[in-house]
Design a protein around this motif. Sequence first.
Motif, short mmCIF file in Angstrom:
data_model
loop_
_atom_site.label_atom_id
_atom_site.label_comp_id
_atom_site.label_asym_id
_atom_site.label_seq_id
_atom_site.Cartn_x
_atom_site.Cartn_y
_atom_site.Cartn_z
N UNK A 150 -4.24 -5.48 0.48
CA UNK A 150 -4.77 -4.18 0.89
C UNK A 150 -4.19 -3.06 0.02
N UNK A 151 -4.89 -1.91 0.05
CA UNK A 151 -4.47 -0.75 -0.74
C UNK A 151 -3.74 0.26 0.15
N UNK A 152 -2.93 1.15 -0.45
CA UNK A 152 -2.13 2.08 0.36
C UNK A 152 -2.93 2.88 1.38
N UNK A 153 -4.16 3.29 1.04
CA UNK A 153 -4.92 4.13 1.98
C UNK A 153 -5.34 3.37 3.23
N UNK A 154 -5.21 2.05 3.22
CA UNK A 154 -5.57 1.24 4.38
C UNK A 154 -4.42 1.09 5.37
N UNK A 155 -3.28 1.72 5.07
CA UNK A 155 -2.11 1.64 5.93
C UNK A 155 -1.82 2.99 6.59
N UNK A 156 -1.19 2.94 7.75
CA UNK A 156 -0.73 4.17 8.40
C UNK A 156 0.51 4.68 7.68
N UNK A 157 0.95 5.90 8.03
CA UNK A 157 2.12 6.50 7.39
C UNK A 157 3.36 5.64 7.57
N UNK A 158 3.56 5.12 8.80
CA UNK A 158 4.73 4.30 9.05
C UNK A 158 4.70 3.00 8.27
N UNK A 159 3.51 2.40 8.15
CA UNK A 159 3.40 1.14 7.40
C UNK A 159 3.57 1.38 5.90
N UNK A 160 3.09 2.51 5.40
CA UNK A 160 3.30 2.83 3.98
C UNK A 160 4.78 2.98 3.69
N UNK A 161 5.50 3.60 4.64
CA UNK A 161 6.94 3.75 4.45
C UNK A 161 7.61 2.37 4.42
#
Length: 330
Positions: A150-161
């Motif tokens: 998956x790409x970064x935009x497919x994650x929530x803020x907490x998951x991107x962190x």
Amino acid sequence: MSEQILEVKDLVVHYETEDGCVRAVNNISFDIGKKKTLGLVGETGAGKTTTALSILNLVPNPPGVIKNGTILLDGTNILELSTSELEDVRGNDVAMIFQDPMTALNPVMTVGEQIAEAIELHQNATKEEAYNKAKEMLELVGIAASRAGDYPHQFSGGMRQRVVIAIALACSPKLLIADEPTTALDVTIQAQVLDLMKSLIKNRDMSMLLITHDLGVVAEVCDDVAVMYAGHIVEIGTADEVFNSTAHPYTEGLFNSLPNLKQRGEDLVPIPGMMPDPSNLPEGCTFAPRCPYATEACKSKLPELRDMGGTHKVACNAYDNPNFKLKGVH
């Protein structure tokens, strides 16, 4: 062998522009012990991020110039390394979690590819081996391995962190620098990320420099605390020393500006005024214009760190009077 993983001594960093010289970091020194966490605390503009970038020798030049100091990472002076040697160190021996996880991630690469990139570069792994390790890292930070594509935009803020943390930890660095790692997260996700970082540091025998303005986070995570103001360290010691024997008026002001559950309904006590312009710092103590204890001497004499017992040190001219005491944290 030294018990310190990081030793910063007499560090001075300026940003030299056409409009003048910004004195971002002014002669600071601190150590981080092996398997220890140091919290670097202060308002926006105190010089915390510039300090972190200096450790990686990533201060943008121009306009940034490291004017003085030594930065020893496990005995190696970072400031004397060549570009290729620095590339070996960054991400491998020392890694950094940047403030905004969305801008820290490449939007056109999958998260698995971004984690694998560091592993492939530093550990001489094949693409397949690196990608499999990237999946393991995602699992380690609580994300299903199936999401590696998956790409970064497919994650929530907490998951991107969490992804950014996975990238930073992929090569098991000796030192992790976390620059405001929970600022953009809600309270529930913030607690989860802090618990994750604490457990990973404990299990992987790492040290951490945690940059934050949140004293609650410091109390939760840090062994030692350095309070920074206008490019100077004004108070430093163990978390217990700084929290329970607060010695600097600025640290006292930070504590008094926090909400207190025992004093519901009472007004907060903010620190008056603003942080000084780093291109035009006062001649004496930089905190003097905002300090309720300031004397005439404070306006002309730059205070030096003095011992307060144990590892506790404070830079405050008011202690020239042996009877001086703070009013106390509310």
